[in-house]
Design an enzyme around this catalytic site. Sequence first.
Site, short mmCIF file in Angstrom:
data_model
loop_
_atom_site.label_atom_id
_atom_site.label_comp_id
_atom_site.label_asym_id
_atom_site.label_seq_id
_atom_site.Cartn_x
_atom_site.Cartn_y
_atom_site.Cartn_z
N HIS A 128 0.86 -1.18 0.00
CA HIS A 128 0.00 0.00 0.00
C HIS A 128 0.90 1.24 0.00
CE1 HIS A 128 -4.01 -1.65 0.23
NE2 HIS A 128 -3.60 -2.52 1.13
N ASP A 129 0.27 2.40 -0.02
CA ASP A 129 0.98 3.67 -0.11
C ASP A 129 2.16 3.73 0.87
OD1 ASP A 129 0.49 6.85 -0.97
OD2 ASP A 129 1.29 6.61 1.05
N ASP A 158 0.04 6.74 -3.73
CA ASP A 158 -1.20 6.34 -4.41
C ASP A 158 -1.65 7.37 -5.45
OD1 ASP A 158 -1.42 3.98 -3.08
OD2 ASP A 158 -3.17 4.51 -1.89
#
Length: 380
Positions: A128-129, A158
Amino acid sequence: MTRRAAGPLAGIRVLDMTRLAPGPYGSMLLADLGAEVIAIGGGRSGLPVPALSRGKEFITLDLKTTQGRAALHRLVAESDVLMEGFRPGVADRLGAGYAELSALNPRLVYCSVTGYGQTGPLSQRAGHDINYLAIGGALGTFGPPGGPPVPPLNLVADFAGGGLLAAFGIVGALYERERSGRGQYLDAAMVDGVLSMMGMNFTDWGRGALPRRGEGVLTGSMPAYRCYECADGRYVAVGALEKAFFANLWQALDLGAVPDHFDPANFAGIEARLGDAFRQRTMAEWTKFFAGIDACVTPVLEPHELGEFEQIAERYQGFAPESVPAVPVYSRTAAAPGRIDTADATERVLARFGLSAEEAGKAAGTRDASAVTGLRWPPM
């Protein structure tokens, strides 16, 4: 919904097979610029995020079926761009890989949006980010010196390094296609986007501008570039880096002789003086006070306050946090946010490509096309 008559990307059709935030943000930017965007879901793709769904139509295709793949190929043959966000190799197994689709449409611009890219030892890893920020060297520079690194929401990897970079790359490939007549493959990795954006900061690392995490000119630790608490517990942001702006700030607050605000020996005294001064009035009072002073002082607004702030209100009438403006501002071919409708439009969209309601239902993985309509977020 048909192709918009205005907007710099009017006449461009985009197929979006991404999910979560980065890809859908990128395709929303393209929709804002006038592109026709068809978001393709199915399987484990999940439901769309409304804030990233404007200007799009949503359809369901089961790419594990012959009918679903055939429908995708029909769409690809008449489209300009395809975006996907699967792990490397998955799109190929679903009959949606670049080699297969570009053979059907050599003008296709195909963009894969992933965290780590199509190659390298982490290419198959989930993330994820926060992970892409960590690997990209940005997270290690964020946050206070005495605490753990703190990500700035999921804005950097993102949205900026992922969705925005992908949209930028797609527009570049479309421009090149006007000369060559050929599409191409784009490997848009969020880690790559972070690396690109950190270029200036990498060269500053270990030096006076950014000696270590949480310290330096732009980290919020320098007295001339940080936030100060006001009398009401709210904050103002001070960005008085240049000598002239700092002098205007210091003199407006009537604090006496202007010190050298870049000398670390003066930091503690400057911070104390400014801190004491800003605690004397509320944030609203300081906003009014500095309205005519070029000192780079602004209120720290919360999302629900933006629509009433004069700068935002004048440029974007009727601003609401749930519907951010289409940007940038074009002089002739204006960008414009489309309406949000996340209902499944499989039958309607596929009809434009010559498929019957029965064929649409089979392509979606159900005999009854009406069974795939009505998908909305959040679920009721």
